[in-house]
Design a protein around this motif. Structure first.
Motif, PDB file in Angstrom:
ATOM      1  N   THR A  97      11.041   6.844   3.801  1.00 17.71           N
ATOM      2  CA  THR A  97       9.747   7.499   3.628  1.00 17.71           C
ATOM      3  C   THR A  97       9.033   6.945   2.402  1.00 17.71           C
ATOM      4  O   THR A  97       9.658   6.705   1.361  1.00 17.71           O
ATOM      5  N   ARG A  98       7.736   6.720   2.520  1.00 17.16           N
ATOM      6  CA  ARG A  98       6.910   6.207   1.444  1.00 17.16           C
ATOM      7  C   ARG A  98       5.660   7.084   1.297  1.00 17.16           C
ATOM      8  O   ARG A  98       5.358   7.902   2.166  1.00 17.16           O
ATOM      9  N   ILE A  99       4.947   6.861   0.199  1.00 20.30           N
ATOM     10  CA  ILE A  99       3.681   7.560  -0.050  1.00 20.30           C
ATOM     11  C   ILE A  99       2.564   6.530  -0.072  1.00 20.30           C
ATOM     12  O   ILE A  99       2.682   5.488  -0.733  1.00 20.30           O
ATOM     13  N   ALA A 100       1.474   6.809   0.647  1.00 18.74           N
ATOM     14  CA  ALA A 100       0.330   5.889   0.672  1.00 18.74           C
ATOM     15  C   ALA A 100      -0.369   5.907  -0.690  1.00 18.74           C
ATOM     16  O   ALA A 100      -0.767   6.973  -1.177  1.00 18.74           O
ATOM     17  N   GLU A 101      -0.508   4.738  -1.301  1.00 14.43           N
ATOM     18  CA  GLU A 101      -1.162   4.638  -2.605  1.00 14.43           C
ATOM     19  C   GLU A 101      -2.665   4.427  -2.474  1.00 14.43           C
ATOM     20  O   GLU A 101      -3.378   4.468  -3.468  1.00 14.43           O
ATOM     21  N   GLU A 102      -3.123   4.214  -1.248  1.00 11.87           N
ATOM     22  CA  GLU A 102      -4.543   4.039  -0.976  1.00 11.87           C
ATOM     23  C   GLU A 102      -4.785   4.380   0.485  1.00 11.87           C
ATOM     24  O   GLU A 102      -3.833   4.547   1.259  1.00 11.87           O
ATOM     25  N   ASP A 103      -6.037   4.516   0.867  1.00  5.90           N
ATOM     26  CA  ASP A 103      -6.353   4.724   2.284  1.00  5.90           C
ATOM     27  C   ASP A 103      -5.948   3.477   3.068  1.00  5.90           C
ATOM     28  O   ASP A 103      -6.179   2.347   2.620  1.00  5.90           O
ATOM     29  N   ILE A 104      -5.308   3.683   4.220  1.00  2.33           N
ATOM     30  CA  ILE A 104      -4.836   2.567   5.040  1.00  2.33           C
ATOM     31  C   ILE A 104      -5.390   2.739   6.456  1.00  2.33           C
ATOM     32  O   ILE A 104      -5.195   3.789   7.079  1.00  2.33           O
ATOM     33  N   ASP A 105      -6.070   1.733   6.930  1.00  7.43           N
ATOM     34  CA  ASP A 105      -6.584   1.765   8.310  1.00  7.43           C
ATOM     35  C   ASP A 105      -5.587   1.062   9.226  1.00  7.43           C
ATOM     36  O   ASP A 105      -5.316  -0.126   9.074  1.00  7.43           O
ATOM     37  N   VAL A 106      -5.021   1.834  10.147  1.00  9.53           N
ATOM     38  CA  VAL A 106      -4.174   1.291  11.199  1.00  9.53           C
ATOM     39  C   VAL A 106      -4.945   1.530  12.489  1.00  9.53           C
ATOM     40  O   VAL A 106      -5.542   2.600  12.645  1.00  9.53           O
ATOM     41  N   PRO A 107      -5.014   0.556  13.399  1.00  6.12           N
ATOM     42  CA  PRO A 107      -5.814   0.750  14.618  1.00  6.12           C
ATOM     43  C   PRO A 107      -5.596   2.119  15.263  1.00  6.12           C
ATOM     44  O   PRO A 107      -4.482   2.459  15.662  1.00  6.12           O
ATOM     45  N   GLY A 108      -6.660   2.909  15.285  1.00 10.34           N
ATOM     46  CA  GLY A 108      -6.589   4.224  15.902  1.00 10.34           C
ATOM     47  C   GLY A 108      -6.133   5.328  14.971  1.00 10.34           C
ATOM     48  O   GLY A 108      -6.115   6.501  15.360  1.00 10.34           O
ATOM     49  N   HIS A 109      -5.774   4.991  13.719  1.00 15.64           N
ATOM     50  CA  HIS A 109      -5.251   5.993  12.789  1.00 15.64           C
ATOM     51  C   HIS A 109      -5.765   5.713  11.384  1.00 15.64           C
ATOM     52  O   HIS A 109      -5.915   4.554  10.986  1.00 15.64           O
ATOM     53  N   ALA A 110      -6.019   6.769  10.645  1.00 10.92           N
ATOM     54  CA  ALA A 110      -6.485   6.631   9.261  1.00 10.92           C
ATOM     55  C   ALA A 110      -5.509   7.352   8.339  1.00 10.92           C
ATOM     56  O   ALA A 110      -5.502   8.584   8.262  1.00 10.92           O
ATOM     57  N   ILE A 111      -4.664   6.579   7.671  1.00  8.51           N
ATOM     58  CA  ILE A 111      -3.705   7.144   6.721  1.00  8.51           C
ATOM     59  C   ILE A 111      -4.424   7.303   5.388  1.00  8.51           C
ATOM     60  O   ILE A 111      -5.004   6.352   4.866  1.00  8.51           O
ATOM     61  N   SER A 118       0.814  -1.221   0.000  1.00 16.20           N
ATOM     62  CA  SER A 118       0.000   0.000   0.000  1.00 16.20           C
ATOM     63  C   SER A 118       0.847   1.271   0.000  1.00 16.20           C
ATOM     64  O   SER A 118       0.310   2.372  -0.112  1.00 16.20           O
ATOM     65  N   LEU A 119       2.169   1.110   0.153  1.00 21.47           N
ATOM     66  CA  LEU A 119       3.068   2.262   0.199  1.00 21.47           C
ATOM     67  C   LEU A 119       3.971   2.260  -1.026  1.00 21.47           C
ATOM     68  O   LEU A 119       4.444   1.215  -1.461  1.00 21.47           O
ATOM     69  N   SER A 120       4.235   3.431  -1.553  1.00 22.18           N
ATOM     70  CA  SER A 120       5.076   3.565  -2.739  1.00 22.18           C
ATOM     71  C   SER A 120       6.374   4.296  -2.402  1.00 22.18           C
ATOM     72  O   SER A 120       6.374   5.281  -1.653  1.00 22.18           O
ATOM     73  N   GLY A 121       7.478   3.806  -2.972  1.00 22.81           N
ATOM     74  CA  GLY A 121       8.772   4.466  -2.792  1.00 22.81           C
ATOM     75  C   GLY A 121       9.068   5.460  -3.897  1.00 22.81           C
ATOM     76  O   GLY A 121      10.106   6.114  -3.891  1.00 22.81           O
ATOM     77  N   ALA A 122       8.166   5.600  -4.863  1.00 23.81           N
ATOM     78  CA  ALA A 122       8.403   6.481  -6.015  1.00 23.81           C
ATOM     79  C   ALA A 122       8.091   7.923  -5.625  1.00 23.81           C
ATOM     80  O   ALA A 122       7.025   8.457  -5.949  1.00 23.81           O
ATOM     81  N   ARG A 123       9.023   8.554  -4.914  1.00 21.49           N
ATOM     82  CA  ARG A 123       8.758   9.890  -4.376  1.00 21.49           C
ATOM     83  C   ARG A 123       9.736  10.953  -4.874  1.00 21.49           C
ATOM     84  O   ARG A 123       9.641  12.119  -4.473  1.00 21.49           O
ATOM     85  N   ILE A 124      10.657  10.590  -5.742  1.00 20.57           N
ATOM     86  CA  ILE A 124      11.671  11.546  -6.186  1.00 20.57           C
ATOM     87  C   ILE A 124      11.053  12.677  -6.994  1.00 20.57           C
ATOM     88  O   ILE A 124      11.323  13.861  -6.756  1.00 20.57           O
ATOM     89  N   ALA A 125      10.211  12.334  -7.973  1.00 20.46           N
ATOM     90  CA  ALA A 125       9.623  13.362  -8.839  1.00 20.46           C
ATOM     91  C   ALA A 125       8.795  14.348  -8.030  1.00 20.46           C
ATOM     92  O   ALA A 125       8.864  15.567  -8.250  1.00 20.46           O
TER      93      ALA A 125
END
Length: 401
Positions: free
Chosen positions: A288-302, A56-63
């Protein structure tokens, strides 16, 4: 009172040892939103591992980072952005899978075994040069020339161009701190690469990098830019990071003489110790990564598009994963440490780096007694991500053969 954040690792009290800060942040919340970094900060081993492997996380953050720079800085940093964006480290499937295939078949256990005698000879020769004087700078005299020599051999950098690898600090550090001082060096290395590429095209290349990629290049159409970028990745990850992993390991052992004695009594522990030393004080503290979709972590909404910072150095000291995590224990089984990353971005050169650390430590301990710090307070690079010593002078008594 302002709550502590990851950026506080730059404060003098944490720059020497950020792990106490991680513990306080982790105890407050193992995941939190950092307003200053504009990123979710993840501190627990299990969460880092789960998110890293989730897809769910992307490393393509250079651009994205490059586009947000001011116009003048954007133009100045363009050569580094181009190289970094073509590295497998900063791409995602399917391109990442394809680029990883370029070098992965070459970094086999058999290949690593073939490199070990060369690492051993180089480590011995570097100590030969300083052994009689009873002092050395671990970075300048040992770890940096050791990793530089290995990368020059592996990447096929000829002796007349080997100076281009000296004092390599890492392109990622230079890019994310907006420093253009390495642009000229990259351009010179591009010239070296061009000569090797011409030799490969003519079937005359004999260097190990050409040998490593030849079968894959024959099967797939990799561009010269892609091959060059991953040639640079080999240098960047294989030299700067491993240089400082060795230095950090030596510092940790000097501060824990009981662990030195364990290794001397049982030299076979060296391979296991390499993992533990990496867990204890990694040269790279977060990714560091970028979320490619909504991610539910207990107690947190990325939310999709948000930045997620995985603090590997904190996960490596998580008491939920390691008993007494702030204790160095070379007998600990710590092969699940996070210092090489995780998931599809797990470091391809991990086995080579571990071999270099193992051999460097074993050779130093076999030939040197009474290891002591030249300065009681070593100086660190001012960075919250790269745990790089500026120097590490030590004294010792040469051991009798």
């Amino acid at each position: 009172m302002t709550q502590e954040r990851l950026i506080d690792a730059l404060r003098p009290e944490w720059l020497q040892d950020p792990y106490g800060l991680y513990r306080r942040l982790r105890e407050r919340s193992p995941i939190y939103w950092d307003d200053w970094m504009r990123s979710w900060v993840v501190l627990g081993h299990a969460d880092i591992t789960r998110l890293g492997k989730s897809g769910s996380l992307s490393g393509a953050r250079i651009a994205d980072f490059h586009e947000r720079l001011p116009k003048g800085a954007r133009a100045e940093m363009a050569p580094l952005a181009k190289v970094l964006s073509d590295m497998m480290l900063f791409t995602e499937p399917p391109r990442h899978t394809r680029l990883r295939r370029l070098v992965r078949p070459g970094l086999t256990p058999r290949f690593i075994r073939s490199m070990r005698p060369m690492i051993e000879r180089l480590a011995e020769s570097l100590l030969d040069a300083v052994i009689e004087r009873g002092r050395l700078d671990v970075i300048e005299d040992f770890s940096e020339p050791l990793t530089r020599g290995m990368i020059a051999e592996l990447a096929g950098v000829p002796p007349e161009s080997a100076h281009l690898l000296e004092n390599w600090q890492g392109l990622m550090h230079e890019f994310f701190t907006q420093s253009s001082k390495e642009v000229g060096r990259i351009q010179h290395l591009h010239d070296v690469f061009g000569k090797r590429a011409a030799e490969r095209a003519a079937g005359m290349a004999t260097d190990r990098f050409s040998e490593m990629i030849a079968p894959q290049v024959a099967e797939d159409e990799f561009s010269d830019d892609e091959i060059f970028a991953n040639f640079i990745l080999l240098i960047d990850a294989g030299q700067a990071t491993t240089t400082h992993l060795i230095a950090n390991a030596v510092l940790a052992l000097i501060r824990h003489p009981d662990q030195i004695e364990l290794l001397r009594r049982d030299p076979a522990l060296a391979a296991n110790a390499a993992h533990e030393l990496m867990r204890y004080d990694s040269a790279v503290q977060f990714t560091t990564r970028i979320a490619e979709e909504d991610i539910d972590v207990p107690g947190h909404a990325i939310k999709r598009g948000q930045s997620v910072t995985l603090v590997l150095g904190s996960g490596n000291r998580d008491p939920l994963c390691y008993q007494d995590p702030d204790r160095l224990d070379v007998t600990r089984k710590a092969t699940d440490h996070l210092s090489f990353g995780h998931g599809i971005h797990y470091c391809l050169g991990a086995s080579l780096a571990l071999a270099e650390i193992e051999i460097a430590i074993a050779t130093l301990l076999r030939r040197c007694d009474d290891l002591r710090l030249g300065h009681q307070t070593p100086e660190w690079l001012e960075s919250i991500n790269f745990r790089f010593l500026k120097s590490l002078p030590i004294t010792f008594t040469p051991r009798q053969a």
